[in-house]
Scaffold this motif. Structure first.
Motif, mmCIF file in Angstrom:
data_model
loop_
_atom_site.group_PDB
_atom_site.id
_atom_site.type_symbol
_atom_site.label_atom_id
_atom_site.label_comp_id
_atom_site.label_asym_id
_atom_site.label_seq_id
_atom_site.Cartn_x
_atom_site.Cartn_y
_atom_site.Cartn_z
ATOM 1 N N PRO B 213 38.448 46.604 36.473
ATOM 2 C CA PRO B 213 37.803 47.240 35.305
ATOM 3 C C PRO B 213 38.561 47.053 33.995
ATOM 4 N N HIS B 214 39.831 46.651 34.060
ATOM 5 C CA HIS B 214 40.625 46.512 32.829
ATOM 6 C C HIS B 214 40.846 45.052 32.438
ATOM 7 N N ALA B 215 40.274 44.127 33.211
ATOM 8 C CA ALA B 215 40.577 42.705 32.980
ATOM 9 C C ALA B 215 39.611 42.095 31.961
ATOM 10 N N ASP B 216 40.174 41.379 30.989
ATOM 11 C CA ASP B 216 39.338 40.581 30.078
ATOM 12 C C ASP B 216 39.093 39.200 30.683
ATOM 13 N N VAL B 217 40.066 38.741 31.438
ATOM 14 C CA VAL B 217 39.977 37.423 32.076
ATOM 15 C C VAL B 217 40.425 37.567 33.529
ATOM 16 N N VAL B 218 39.616 37.062 34.456
ATOM 17 C CA VAL B 218 40.020 37.026 35.866
ATOM 18 C C VAL B 218 40.158 35.563 36.265
ATOM 19 N N MET B 219 41.394 35.176 36.532
ATOM 20 C CA MET B 219 41.651 33.773 36.877
ATOM 21 C C MET B 219 41.870 33.663 38.388
ATOM 22 N N MET B 220 40.921 33.040 39.052
ATOM 23 C CA MET B 220 41.019 32.905 40.509
ATOM 24 C C MET B 220 41.818 31.645 40.843
ATOM 25 N N LEU B 221 42.660 31.751 41.850
ATOM 26 C CA LEU B 221 43.442 30.591 42.284
ATOM 27 C C LEU B 221 42.888 30.071 43.603
ATOM 28 N N ARG B 222 43.043 28.789 43.805
ATOM 29 C CA ARG B 222 42.577 28.189 45.053
ATOM 30 C C ARG B 222 43.497 28.608 46.202
ATOM 31 N N VAL B 223 42.894 28.940 47.322
ATOM 32 C CA VAL B 223 43.679 29.157 48.533
ATOM 33 C C VAL B 223 44.051 27.769 49.048
ATOM 34 N N GLN B 224 45.334 27.470 48.969
ATOM 35 C CA GLN B 224 45.780 26.106 49.248
ATOM 36 C C GLN B 224 45.998 25.923 50.745
ATOM 37 N N LYS B 225 44.921 25.471 51.389
ATOM 38 C CA LYS B 225 44.976 25.351 52.846
ATOM 39 C C LYS B 225 46.116 24.432 53.280
ATOM 40 N N GLU B 226 46.390 23.400 52.473
ATOM 41 C CA GLU B 226 47.420 22.441 52.865
ATOM 42 C C GLU B 226 48.830 23.042 52.838
ATOM 43 N N ARG B 227 48.989 24.176 52.133
ATOM 44 C CA ARG B 227 50.310 24.796 52.081
ATOM 45 C C ARG B 227 50.396 26.032 52.983
ATOM 46 N N MET B 228 49.301 26.324 53.679
ATOM 47 C CA MET B 228 49.276 27.531 54.510
ATOM 48 C C MET B 228 49.928 27.271 55.868
ATOM 49 N N ASN B 229 51.233 26.985 55.837
ATOM 50 C CA ASN B 229 51.936 26.666 57.068
ATOM 51 C C ASN B 229 52.522 27.906 57.739
ATOM 52 N N ALA B 230 52.232 29.073 57.178
ATOM 53 C CA ALA B 230 52.660 30.319 57.809
ATOM 54 C C ALA B 230 51.485 31.293 57.755
ATOM 55 N N ALA B 231 51.573 32.377 58.491
ATOM 56 C CA ALA B 231 50.459 33.329 58.533
ATOM 57 C C ALA B 231 50.517 34.235 57.306
ATOM 58 N N LYS B 241 37.312 39.262 51.765
ATOM 59 C CA LYS B 241 36.924 40.669 51.672
ATOM 60 C C LYS B 241 37.829 41.427 50.690
ATOM 61 N N ARG B 242 39.092 41.108 50.700
ATOM 62 C CA ARG B 242 40.032 41.878 49.872
ATOM 63 C C ARG B 242 40.303 41.249 48.502
ATOM 64 N N TYR B 243 40.294 39.916 48.471
ATOM 65 C CA TYR B 243 40.687 39.251 47.206
ATOM 66 C C TYR B 243 39.671 38.227 46.688
ATOM 67 N N GLY B 244 38.544 38.082 47.391
ATOM 68 C CA GLY B 244 37.518 37.147 46.932
ATOM 69 C C GLY B 244 36.717 37.761 45.798
ATOM 70 N N LEU B 245 36.287 36.923 44.833
ATOM 71 C CA LEU B 245 35.480 37.432 43.721
ATOM 72 C C LEU B 245 34.009 37.201 44.047
ATOM 73 N N ASP B 246 33.331 38.306 44.432
ATOM 74 C CA ASP B 246 31.899 38.202 44.735
ATOM 75 C C ASP B 246 31.097 38.923 43.643
ATOM 76 N N SER B 247 29.781 38.973 43.815
ATOM 77 C CA SER B 247 28.911 39.559 42.773
ATOM 78 C C SER B 247 29.230 41.020 42.526
ATOM 79 N N ALA B 248 29.525 41.754 43.607
ATOM 80 C CA ALA B 248 29.814 43.189 43.455
ATOM 81 C C ALA B 248 31.050 43.380 42.581
ATOM 82 N N ARG B 249 32.069 42.586 42.819
ATOM 83 C CA ARG B 249 33.294 42.698 41.999
ATOM 84 C C ARG B 249 33.028 42.235 40.564
ATOM 85 N N LEU B 250 32.206 41.195 40.425
ATOM 86 C CA LEU B 250 31.868 40.704 39.075
ATOM 87 C C LEU B 250 31.243 41.833 38.243
#
Lengths: 200, 306
Positions: B213-231, B241-250
């Motif tokens: 509610p306080h953001a003027d700009v929301v900058m989403m970053l790519r989930v870098q599958k190639e660097r996801m070598n740990a859990a 569900k927790r960090y994805g930007l969907d219509s409800a969050r928009l």
């Protein structure tokens, strides 16, 4: 000879405020005569001081003949042939009138005609921006020393100079005063705090 | 004037604003019939890419070509690098070929800095490891300025895989320089608290919904599958569900707020397709602005006497 503001450097006033007014009146009439009423004419002021000069000419032409000429701004920084030899320059705005310049008679307006390199750069810029029917050149002062085969169609005043001399055009819109100054070798025609003019 | 562009931290507010101003003029070239300026005629720009990146390489290539520079693309794949040539030897080769500028992308953080010792020309960092990507930060802040009219005073949320993101790091640094307030958002595994000390006014949050509610700009970053070598998180569904930007969050964002993404996107992982395609998304603008900003950078580094 007068003393420059805030300095001990000497210069001579070549054109006073009244002279500049008279000269612009004459050029406005010449443009009307040469272009046969100035229909389909576009004035393009070369930044920085060509821009207020272009607006002044448009005002006068409107006053004399009730023809409203479109006025644009041309910044030729990115077309200069001496970029690699100079320190970096700020890029100014280039704005064409909404109708563009295709098929128009474009009149380039600048303050001083010197080497001709600025005009060459302006011609290159114009050819990238459109295809005018013709391009003419109006300058307030022609100081000579051309390095390219370029001449002006409208000249406010021819001032024969030596290479050691400097011509500085001051306009109220930019500098707060209307005056054309000639500074001799070792002196400077620069007003205190003013930017140095481009290679003309 | 700066000789190299290695880090967003090297840019002061005056220089960054100057780049934005020049980029605005460069942008007018894209609308012309003749999309070309003679400014860098006779100069040679080498794109030295040790990592694949069609988007960034093409952007630099288009920018250099619009300024009439000659462009040489040097890809590590299938080149002498695969035959074992070191960065230093490659640099000497480029030097011998008369490169006036080298645009480098390298998987190792700090490689562009090393390169400055071995070439005489300017070096532009086009992404080094997880370190920096300064032209991306310049184009992002330029996009904010174009859309919002200013950068100073904006509340910017950078959301997602901050840990691996050179975009996040460069943006946080430049946004701080330009007077914006940055909050890093993501799971604790991807936004370590240590990142909070990157700049003095940086905030860190693990609750996306409280930041929205306080953001003027929301900058989403790519989930870098190639660097996801740990859990780093349980599953992409859980992440969305927790960090994805969907219509409800928009809808919970202020009406004037915009959505940014450096691309390429993973639709349905960090951003919903309808959000990515909404008028509030600047993703396509960012690509166009990238060319203008890179033209401005090349002009500033190569356009004058060094």
């Amino acid at each position: 000879m007068r003393r420059g503001r805030g300095s001990l450097l000497a210069y001579k006033v070549i054109l006073s405020e009244a002279d500049i007014h008279r000269v612009l009146d004459r050029i406005a009439h010449q443009i009307l005569e040469k272009t046969q009423g100035a229909s389909d004419v576009v004035l393009l002021g070369v930044a920085t001081r060509g821009v207020p000069l272009a607006h002044r000419l448009a005002e006068r032409i409107n006053a004399f003949e009730q023809v409203k000429l479109p006025v644009g701004t041309l910044d030729i920084t990115l077309y200069r042939d001496d970029l690699a030899r100079q320190s970096i320059r700020a890029v100014g705005r280039t704005e064409l009138p909404s109708g563009g310049i295709d098929g128009c008679q474009v009149i380039l307006v600048d303050d001083v005609l010197y080497s001709g390199r600025t005009v060459r750069a302006a011609l290159d810029a114009i050819s990238d921006l459109g295809r005018p029917a013709a391009v003419q050149l109006a300058v307030l002062v022609d100081r000579g020393h051309r390095q390219l085969p370029i001449r002006a169609d409208y000249v406010g005043k021819n001032i024969p100079t030596s290479l050691a001399e400097q011509v500085k055009v001051l306009l109220s819109e930019v500098d707060g005063v209307d005056e054309v100054r000639l500074a001799t070798s070792g002196a400077s025609a620069e007003p205190s705090g003013a930017q140095s003019g481009s290679v003309q | 004037m700066i000789k190299h562009l290695l880090s967003a931290a090297d840019l002061d507010a005056v220089t960054a604003t100057q780049i934005h101003d020049i980029a605005a003029e460069m942008a007018t070239v894209a609308g012309r019939e003749v999309k070309k300026l003679p400014t860098l005629r006779g100069r040679t720009v080498v794109n030295l890419f040790y990592e694949d990146s069609t988007r960034t390489r093409t952007s630099f290539e288009v920018a250099a070509k619009r300024l009439s520079a000659d462009v040489v693309n040097f890809s590590a794949k299938g080149s002498s690098v695969e035959k074992g040539e070191s960065l230093k030897d490659t640099a000497w080769t480029l030097q011998a070929m008369g490169a006036d500028a080298v645009v480098i992308r390298h998987p190792a953080s700090g490689a562009p800095h090393r390169l400055t010792h071995w070439v005489h020309g300017s070096v532009l960092n086009a992404g080094d490891g997880t370190h920096e990507h300064p032209t991306q930060a310049l184009l992002d802040t330029y996009t904010m300025r174009s859309r919002m009219g200013k950068v100073e005073g904006l509340n910017v949320a950078i959301v997602g895989d901050v840990l691996h993101s050179r975009v996040a790091r460069s943006n946080a640094l430049l946004l701080h320089t330009l007077g914006a307030k940055v909050t890093l958002v993501g799971p604790p595994t991807l936004v370590p608290p240590a990142f909070g000390s990157l700049t003095p006014s940086l905030g860190v949050s693990y609750d996306f919904d409280s930041v929205l509610p306080h953001a003027d700009v929301v900058m989403m970053l790519r989930v870098q599958k190639e660097r996801m070598n740990a859990a780093f998180f349980p599953s992409s569904q859980e992440y969305y569900k927790r960090y994805g930007l969907d219509s409800a969050r928009l809808r919970r964002m202020p009406d004037h707020a915009i959505v940014m993404h450096p691309g390429p996107m993973n639709r349905g992982v960090e951003i919903a397709p309808e959000v990515a395609d909404s008028p509030r998304s600047t993703i396509v603008e960012q690509v166009a602005n990238g060319v203008s900003v890179r033209m401005a950078c090349l002009y500033l580094l190569l356009g004058g006497r060094s």
